[in-house]
Scaffold this active site. Structure first.
Site, short mmCIF file in Angstrom:
data_model
loop_
_atom_site.label_atom_id
_atom_site.label_comp_id
_atom_site.label_asym_id
_atom_site.label_seq_id
_atom_site.Cartn_x
_atom_site.Cartn_y
_atom_site.Cartn_z
N ARG A 1 70.10 -38.61 -23.46
CA ARG A 1 68.74 -38.41 -22.94
C ARG A 1 68.71 -38.95 -21.53
NH1 ARG A 1 65.10 -42.38 -22.86
NH2 ARG A 1 65.47 -43.40 -24.86
N TYR B 1 65.45 -51.20 -20.52
CA TYR B 1 66.50 -51.41 -21.51
C TYR B 1 67.86 -50.80 -21.17
CZ TYR B 1 64.56 -46.86 -22.92
OH TYR B 1 64.09 -45.57 -22.94
N HIS C 1 62.14 -41.61 -22.69
CA HIS C 1 61.95 -41.22 -24.09
C HIS C 1 60.74 -40.29 -24.20
CE1 HIS C 1 61.34 -41.28 -28.37
NE2 HIS C 1 60.12 -41.72 -28.17
C1 LIG Z 1 58.62 -42.39 -38.90
C2 LIG Z 1 58.48 -42.68 -37.46
N1 LIG Z 1 58.72 -43.93 -37.01
C3 LIG Z 1 58.59 -44.21 -35.70
C4 LIG Z 1 58.23 -43.24 -34.81
C5 LIG Z 1 58.11 -43.57 -33.31
N2 LIG Z 1 59.23 -42.95 -32.61
C6 LIG Z 1 59.11 -41.74 -32.05
S1 LIG Z 1 60.57 -41.18 -31.45
C7 LIG Z 1 61.38 -42.57 -31.94
C8 LIG Z 1 62.84 -42.69 -31.67
C9 LIG Z 1 63.58 -41.52 -32.18
O1 LIG Z 1 64.92 -41.65 -31.87
P1 LIG Z 1 65.93 -40.46 -32.17
O2 LIG Z 1 65.82 -40.08 -33.60
O3 LIG Z 1 67.25 -40.88 -31.69
O4 LIG Z 1 65.40 -39.23 -31.33
P2 LIG Z 1 65.26 -39.12 -29.74
O5 LIG Z 1 63.93 -39.69 -29.38
O6 LIG Z 1 66.37 -39.86 -29.14
O7 LIG Z 1 65.31 -37.67 -29.46
C10 LIG Z 1 60.51 -43.45 -32.55
C11 LIG Z 1 60.88 -44.77 -33.07
C12 LIG Z 1 57.99 -41.96 -35.32
N3 LIG Z 1 57.62 -40.95 -34.53
N4 LIG Z 1 58.14 -41.70 -36.63
#
Ligand SMILES: Cc1ncc(C[n+]2csc(CCOP(=O)(O)OP(=O)(O)O)c2C)c(N)n1
Ligand SMILES: Cc1ncc(C[n+]2csc(CCOP(=O)(O)OP(=O)(O)O)c2C)c(N)n1
Ligand SMILES: [Mg+2]
Ligand SMILES: [Mg+2]
Lengths: 330, 413, 330, 413
Positions: D273, D286, D277
């Site tokens: 990425r 970070y 985010h």
């Molecule tokens: C169940 C849940 N917990 C927390 C969140 C908050 N949140 C949104 S994206 C994210 C990180 C996701 O990481 P990843 O799966 O690696 O996907 P990326 O954002 O890197 O595409 C979090 C913690 C959420 N949307 N859903």
């Protein structure tokens, strides 16, 4: 602004820091609570200060964050875990209801459960889907839980301290729309705010408005408007503790005013207003003094909309004011 | 697959013959020490005979009590019960690898473990009678109560092992669950936590081939469940769960790793639930006698007894003496539990442990209930109505003295 | 007993069989629903009759059972999934609330959600911990869900048919204590019972008793006792649909009687009685006719106890009778 | 580890150099076709140049629109947004392996996929403006809307693939999620279902090294995520997610297996990425610039363009023309979306899709709301108060004609 005039985020951060200083068993875990300091920065700087063992960036798994906290508590720690948004606390419900809320009873008092689950809740910040819900009822209906919701920096500071020192499992909802909305003075190394104690914020003898969380400010505004336009005395009560609830302040007030409006951000059907109404009906001395139907102002019974329509969805000062006037005139 | 961590004691025998007609792990290696006839497969005896005999005693005691619980349920004297019949080696062999400082985190079928850890039979009976009194936790025991929601307790073990690490204690956690539980998300989450944080958890999976009526083949792919561990970054071992020595050996090493900062282990015990899922279940609906017979021949008690007998460490006299001792113990314990139930058990106790101190609204409900219960028989199985002040005192289940000693006494003994 | 006089278990089984016969898209999935016919035998014989593709023993994972059902529905099927006990539906809450209840809105009507989640609920059968809960409020507070609870063979048959034919996601609670408690006549290939329609079971002009599920029988007994001892006319209303709720029958009745007692098996605090009280207050024509405080009889606010104490915990005919009398005399 | 299913088109190059300073998969094999400089690593070109150029066009279009969304957010014209910057090859390469009959099940970051599948930019914009209108599903499209609760959509893909199997359709489902999502229980449950029922799901994991501020190393053990698949009974492949040809090749085979009854595949795309985010995030807290720089040099667009240029299938003129076309398209779409928002959007619509037909109590609330909204500006971003009857018509977002055509018109255009 003095050094002690802080936002709610800062107040929470201070409460955490002071409690961690005070008791080495207190620790923090959750998604992005460490280096990042949490997506709302409530835990900012704490990992630097207390180390990686006491402020832990966990894997992305709400159920296990709570389940591990249950184990940590039994193992002698006092975990404060963060759900990134209360909308994702659903995923931990299978730990909160069957386990966290029940260990005390299941072991006949043998295992205490000093766990705090913090969760930013409510809407009003133009966030995404699932980031705006008011989920308190899923927890208020679970015996054994303590459910708290502060309404500003001062109560956030005191209630979080009380939550951390509690031997009971606490769901701690932080109304995210007021995280940085205003400042209040907080003491250094101040006392916990007692769990179970509601606060009368504005005195008045004509109608009682009961509310909590982010709605407190809106209710005060509406109360001021009504007072200004009609001269009526609007009493505003901030519940602060939603469970276990002994709404003495409400009873005393409604007995005096004979009129009651409950305001909450959660959807109307199944919301907490109904419980307060039931409690009022259970008190004959209060019920027989009622001079108007008990009324509620709440979000509509629809899923929380995307942010363009959230102002329409949420109770606002206008709707609250209109209901107070209706109840006064009923 | 499945790294075999057992080094001392020596002589695991991979790959063993596939034991399970239900298990489809043909070709996968499985740790075995003793065959069905009780012969050591290779090497020297890995444990002193006295130790094995002692564990055998625990297995017999558990089985006898298990059978008695079943009978009590059929007689209507206790409620629903999940027997451990057939799984005694997997349970005793694993729990015996733990010290009292290690945390025992059971599911709902670990009767043999609980007894081994010192749970009084009367507590097990009281729980079976639907009385919370049976799951009271002695404050210093590192035993968690029965956990019924499948899989959830795995995360508690993660937290416990984590707490031990933070507190610098030389202690691990062993968590029990079944083949069915491996399908639940929380078990995955717990293994991932343990893997990435290198926590001292032993994930003890009793693959007993069935989750109620659902056979192992409908639960997951035909790969060994233990194979999942590798991707979480810790070893997974398939072990003959009816082979006491093999289970003990693998778990001894796994628990030692847990205690010493070496991280987690997944131990898949291939075993068989020989009885009903619970007393509410009828296995004839979903499985055949042939299968049950096949597993009878692999019974863990028979195998261990044969092993000991061949080594001259057990005989029929000792067996009889053991049985008599257990029977005598059971009689005392059953009497104690039934006395307790008959002694005017207090229904109001359900209000006592909701919060550490009772909030006023709950106190009001309690008062309301006290009024509503007065003179009525509201406790299932009680022989007489509950009367305030008539609480019982039975051994360690002794209650606090009645608050209002002046209240009328009553309740049959 | 005629061939059509059936228990509730048989009625549910018949409803499933007839709907599967009628519509090849209807299918069943869940833990032990196939060979075993479900732990309560509701799906008994259906796998033999409709094959392993349409009656599926799934892995042991509540969230994925519901999540897969969401996908199956979008993919053109009409899944009826079983949660073995409502106490384990918690684990699926993260699919039910954020997804199942919202697909219609999220896609602006583009994706319908014809999923039925069946769950045995409530206590009274001397079962184990977590096997006795009444969890309706966690679902009643979710906009977009339909929540139904029959009270016997006839309504179970009709409501389940309606649920299966509905284009909306349905949580279908089956009060397990009456699974085999009594028999009623049901038709062959009968009609669905309309969602949203409450039933007035006993007419009376002095007090309205509102209830649902297993409490219906207890309320009828209590009503009979009160009628016999006092001659008062006790009206008993069976809600059947808890969400979406338009309690017209209740309003009409309470307007007439001026007195209302709500009886539910779920714990008192946060229970559905509060919602009904709020609705009554929202109807001025009903509120101003009240002659006594609105009252509720519910389980105590403690975790469901192990079975020895469950009779003490649950509302019983004595407690209901006592409350009706109190309300009549208030 | 990681079985490599790609057979035709030929020439994956395992093991590739470890691409990721954050990825710890040193030594694990990874499918790669093209290096950073755009050189084919071995063999013949696996896909016709025109096809690659076409996909490159999609990547450029997505990136340009992505950047524009970011800018619009910074200008306050849309709300929170999760950019796909840096992940275009993983997204376009995988979605291009699907037919319109295959189900597309996104998470929240798959802008490039959504555009490839035909989502109008104006819908993406409207969603960004907080208007549900943006996620309206065309009834025949096999695209699911954005799914924000991390991991939950994996089970929907399971259900969709299952439905296809039951209906005898030759179609699979591809579900997108991140490295962080692999920690969630539901993703495990979905993989287990797919494995045991042999369902045609492609689990497309974009391992972009971060879950908000949580690095891959804190998320799970140092084993490849794709390694988990084996124990579920289906292949797992690690692929260079910034290598369009590698992704396309692996996914083409995986989707074909999904469609033809061969079961599931886990594809772990190693990518990065490159941006925030979401627009609410600040990565400087970070992670360091050095890491970002290192990944800049592996950018998927640069790599693909170099590959095409080397083969004479792309040049600066084409690039310019493409950019101009995309810019023109965006201008039209942004205008359309903003016009729509400015056109007196109806706030009462939130009542319309709660149930298929509106129950009376909801109708009453709607009426109440209509009264409360009258003459007030309750829609965020609207330029004038909503007025009943003043609904807008913008392209395919056309609304049903106002119920009350006689009501006063209003709202700026
Ligand atoms: C169940 C849940 N917990 C927390 C969140 C908050 N949140 C949104 S994206 C994210 C990180 C996701 O990481 P990843 O799966 O690696 O996907 P990326 O954002 O890197 O595409 C979090 C913690 C959420 N949307 N859903
Ligand atoms: C979350 C949850 N779902 C369903 C049940 C009902 N249930 C109890 S035991 C069981 C099967 C468990 O199988 P397994 O994990 O193999 O353990 P075993 O019973 O074989 O010891 C089920 C479905 C439950 N207790 N918890
Ligand atoms: Mg099993
Ligand atoms: Mg990521």
């Amino acid at each position: 602004m003095s050094g002690n005039s802080v936002t709610m985020v800062e107040a929470l951060n201070r409460a955490l820091a002071e409690e961690m200083e005070r008791d080495p068993r207190v620790m923090i875990l959750g998604e992005d609570v460490g280096v990042d300091g949490g997506v709302f920065r409530v835990t900012k700087g704490l990992q630097d200060r207390f180390g990686k063992d006491r402020v832990v960036d966990s894997p992305l798994a709400e159920a296990c964050i709570v389940g591990a906290s249950v184990g940590l508590a039994i193992g002698g720690m006092r975990p404060v875990c963060e759900m990134q948004f209360s909308g994702f606390m659903n995923f931990a419900y299978g730990q909160i209801q069957p386990h966290m809320s029940r260990f005390l009873g299941r072991t006949r008092g043998g295992r205490r459960m000093p766990v705090v689950v913090r969760a930013p809740s409510g809407g009003g910040i133009r966030a995404l889907e699932h980031h705006c819900e008011s989920e308190e009822m899923s927890y208020v209906s679970v015996p054994g839980l303590v459910v708290l919701m502060p309404s500003g920096p001062r109560t956030a500071y005191g209630l979080l301290k009380a939550a951390i020192r509690s031997e009971e499992p606490v769901i701690f909802f932080e109304p995210k729309s007021i995280y940085r909305a205003f400042r209040e003075e907080i003491p250094v190394d101040g006392d916990p705010y007692p769990i179970g104690k509601a606060e009368v914020l504005v005195r008045g003898n004509d109608v009682t408005v009961v509310t909590w969380g982010a709605m407190v400010r809106k209710c005060r505004e509406a109360a001021e408007r009504v007072a200004a336009s009609t001269g009526a005395g609007v009493e505003v009560i901030d519940l602060l503790t939603l469970k276990p609830m002994d709404p003495e302040a409400v009873m005393e007030s409604v007995k005096r005013t004979g009129r009651c409006v409950v305001v909450h951000e959660a959807p109307r059907t199944g919301g907490f207003a109904g419980e307060i109404f039931a409690r009022i009906n259970e008190r004959e001395d209060v019920f027989y003094g009622l001079r108007a139907p008990l009324a509620r102002v709440a979000a509509y019974d629809v899923p929380y909309p995307l942010f363009a329509r959230e102002n329409a969805y949420l109770p606002d000062t206008d709707r609250i004011e209109a209901q107070i006037l209706r109840t006064l005139n009923a | 697959m499945a790294k075999t961590p057992a080094k001392k004691p020596p002589a695991p025998v991979p790959p063993g013959a596939p034991v399970a007609p239900c298990s489809t792990y043909a070709g996968a290696s499985m740790v075995r020490f003793v065959d069905e006839a009780g012969n050591l497969l290779a090497g020297e005896a890995p444990f002193p005979d006295e130790r094995v005999a002692e564990l055998y005693r625990h297995m017999v005691r558990a089985r006898r009590f298990d059978a008695r619980m079943l009978k009590l349920q059929r007689q209507g004297r206790i409620g629903t019960f999940a027997p451990c019949f057939g799984q005694e080696a997997a349970q005793v062999g694993s729990i015996a690898a733990c010290t009292p400082k290690d945390w025992f985190v059971p599911s709902f079928r670990e009767l043999a473990c609980a007894l081994y850890r010192g749970a009084p039979m009367r507590n097990v009976l009281l729980y079976g009678m639907g009385l919370e009194e049976g799951s009271a936790a002695p404050p210093d025991a590192r035993d968690l109560p029965i956990s019924i929601p499948v899989g959830g307790q795995s995360s508690h073990a993660v937290g416990l092992a984590w707490a031990m690490k933070l507190r610098g204690e030389r202690a691990g956690a062993i968590v029990y669950f079944g083949d069915g539980a491996t399908s639940e998300g929380i078990v995955h989450e717990a293994m991932n936590f343990a893997g990435v944080m290198k926590l001292g958890v032993v994930f003890l999976c009793q693959n007993n081939q069935w989750a109620i009526s659902t056979p192992r083949v409908h639960q997951a792919s035909d790969r060994p469940l233990a194979e999942r561990a590798a991707a979480y970054g810790f070893p997974g071992v398939v072990v003959d769960g009816n082979d006491l020595l093999a289970v003990l050996s693998v778990c001894t090493e796994a628990m030692e790793r847990a205690r010493s900062g070496g991280g987690a282990t997944f131990v898949e015990c291939i075993t068989y639930r020989r009885g009903v899922h619970t007393t509410a279940d009828d296995p004839r609906v979903y499985r055949g006698e042939e299968e049950e017979k096949a597993w009878e021949s692999r019974d863990p008690l028979d195998r261990t007894r044969r092993y000991l007998e061949k080594r001259g460490a057990w005989d029929a006299a000792r067996e009889r003496a053991l049985e008599e001792a257990v029977d005598a113990e059971m009689q005392v314990e059953i009497q104690a539990a039934e006395d307790y139930r008959a002694s005017s058990v207090n229904p109001l106790e359900m209000f006592d442990y909701v919060y550490v101190s009772m909030p006023p609204y709950l106190k009001a409900q309690r008062d309301e209930a006290e009024e509503a219960f007065r003179g009525r028989n509201v406790v299932v199985g009680a022989s007489a109505p509950w009367v305030p002040g008539g609480a019982a005192a039975v051994g360690q289940l002794e209650e606090a003295p009645p608050e209002d000693a002046a209240a009328p006494k009553g309740g049959a003994r």
